[in-house]
Scaffold this motif. Structure first.
Motif, PDB file in Angstrom:
ATOM      1  N   ILE A   1       0.837  -1.208   0.000  1.00  0.00           N
ATOM      2  CA  ILE A   1       0.000   0.000   0.000  1.00  0.00           C
ATOM      3  C   ILE A   1       0.869   1.255   0.000  1.00  0.00           C
ATOM      4  O   ILE A   1       0.613   2.198  -0.752  1.00  0.00           O
ATOM      5  N   TYR A   2       1.904   1.260   0.835  1.00  0.00           N
ATOM      6  CA  TYR A   2       2.806   2.416   0.880  1.00  0.00           C
ATOM      7  C   TYR A   2       3.512   2.623  -0.452  1.00  0.00           C
ATOM      8  O   TYR A   2       3.660   3.750  -0.920  1.00  0.00           O
ATOM      9  N   ALA A   3       3.949   1.535  -1.069  1.00  0.00           N
ATOM     10  CA  ALA A   3       4.639   1.641  -2.361  1.00  0.00           C
ATOM     11  C   ALA A   3       3.703   2.219  -3.415  1.00  0.00           C
ATOM     12  O   ALA A   3       4.100   3.084  -4.205  1.00  0.00           O
ATOM     13  N   GLU A   4       2.458   1.754  -3.425  1.00  0.00           N
ATOM     14  CA  GLU A   4       1.481   2.258  -4.390  1.00  0.00           C
ATOM     15  C   GLU A   4       1.137   3.727  -4.136  1.00  0.00           C
ATOM     16  O   GLU A   4       0.778   4.445  -5.066  1.00  0.00           O
ATOM     17  N   ALA A   5       1.243   4.148  -2.885  1.00  0.00           N
ATOM     18  CA  ALA A   5       0.921   5.524  -2.526  1.00  0.00           C
ATOM     19  C   ALA A   5       2.124   6.463  -2.682  1.00  0.00           C
ATOM     20  O   ALA A   5       2.043   7.641  -2.319  1.00  0.00           O
ATOM     21  N   GLY A   6       3.245   5.932  -3.190  1.00  0.00           N
ATOM     22  CA  GLY A   6       4.427   6.764  -3.400  1.00  0.00           C
ATOM     23  C   GLY A   6       5.194   7.078  -2.127  1.00  0.00           C
ATOM     24  O   GLY A   6       5.812   8.137  -2.012  1.00  0.00           O
ATOM     25  N   ARG A   7       5.158   6.162  -1.157  1.00  0.00           N
ATOM     26  CA  ARG A   7       5.890   6.347   0.096  1.00  0.00           C
ATOM     27  C   ARG A   7       6.916   5.227   0.262  1.00  0.00           C
ATOM     28  O   ARG A   7       6.779   4.352   1.112  1.00  0.00           O
ATOM     29  N   PRO A   8       7.969   5.237  -0.570  1.00  0.00           N
ATOM     30  CA  PRO A   8       8.935   4.136  -0.553  1.00  0.00           C
ATOM     31  C   PRO A   8       9.651   3.959   0.785  1.00  0.00           C
ATOM     32  O   PRO A   8       9.993   2.838   1.157  1.00  0.00           O
ATOM     33  N   GLU A   9       9.875   5.063   1.514  1.00  0.00           N
ATOM     34  CA  GLU A   9      10.580   4.944   2.800  1.00  0.00           C
ATOM     35  C   GLU A   9       9.757   4.144   3.804  1.00  0.00           C
ATOM     36  O   GLU A   9      10.288   3.337   4.567  1.00  0.00           O
ATOM     37  N   LEU A  10       8.432   4.340   3.797  1.00  0.00           N
ATOM     38  CA  LEU A  10       7.574   3.581   4.700  1.00  0.00           C
ATOM     39  C   LEU A  10       7.445   2.131   4.231  1.00  0.00           C
ATOM     40  O   LEU A  10       7.387   1.206   5.048  1.00  0.00           O
ATOM     41  N   ALA A  11       7.417   1.935   2.920  1.00  0.00           N
ATOM     42  CA  ALA A  11       7.356   0.580   2.369  1.00  0.00           C
ATOM     43  C   ALA A  11       8.618  -0.194   2.766  1.00  0.00           C
ATOM     44  O   ALA A  11       8.534  -1.377   3.158  1.00  0.00           O
ATOM     45  N   GLU A  12       9.773   0.451   2.695  1.00  0.00           N
ATOM     46  CA  GLU A  12      11.032  -0.196   3.082  1.00  0.00           C
ATOM     47  C   GLU A  12      11.021  -0.583   4.560  1.00  0.00           C
ATOM     48  O   GLU A  12      11.492  -1.649   4.937  1.00  0.00           O
TER      49      GLU A  12
END
Length: 151
Positions: free
Chosen positions: A68-79
């Motif tokens: 969800i974070y990656a799709e929302a453009g939040r790579p730091e949270l996805a990591e």
């Protein structure tokens, strides 16, 4: 499993590994909730299988959040979510390989005498009983369904 978590917590504390420390604390908090639930059901603590199931659930939550974070453009949270999932996964027993999974499914089908998709529950139940924490049951269910559909 509990001792491994406690030891890992102490090691992370000594090493100053903040992410590992917070992730282990999160797991221990979830485990305390599971123990409270077990006491409500008349047992002292959660069983090893319940702990493994809890760890798998936590990993799945992290993976879904990362997506969800990656799709929302939040790579730091996805990591961060992916890293937490990896830390939690380090406490699981070694996962079965694809070949071992296929062999386990074939053996479970043979043992239960499953003849069609209607018998899928018995096969998956047997697999859960024998391979808790060592098998991705979302994938295994799909494989069982495919095998039973063929034969």
């Amino acid at each position: 499993m509990r001792e491994r978590l406690t030891t890992a917590l102490k090691e992370a504390l000594r090493a100053g590994d903040k992410q590992r420390l917070s992730t282990i604390r999160l797991v221990q908090a979830a485990l305390k909730d599971k123990d409270i639930e077990a006491r409500g059901a008349g047992r002292e603590t959660a069983s090893e299988d319940e702990i493994l199931s809890l760890l798998q659930k936590l990993i799945k939550q992290r993976q879904e959040s990362a997506k969800i974070y990656a799709e929302a453009g939040r790579p730091e949270l996805a990591e961060q979510e992916t890293a937490e999932a990896a830390i939690i996964a380090s406490f699981l027993p070694a996962q079965l390989s694809e070949e071992e999974t296929a062999a386990a499914i074939d053996a479970a089908i043979a043992e239960t005498g499953a003849a069609g998709v209607k018998d899928m529950g018995r096969v998956v139940g047997l697999l859960k009983e024998r391979f808790a924490g060592r098998l991705d049951f979302a994938k295994a269910s799909g494989l069982v369904k495919a095998r039973l559909s063929q034969g």
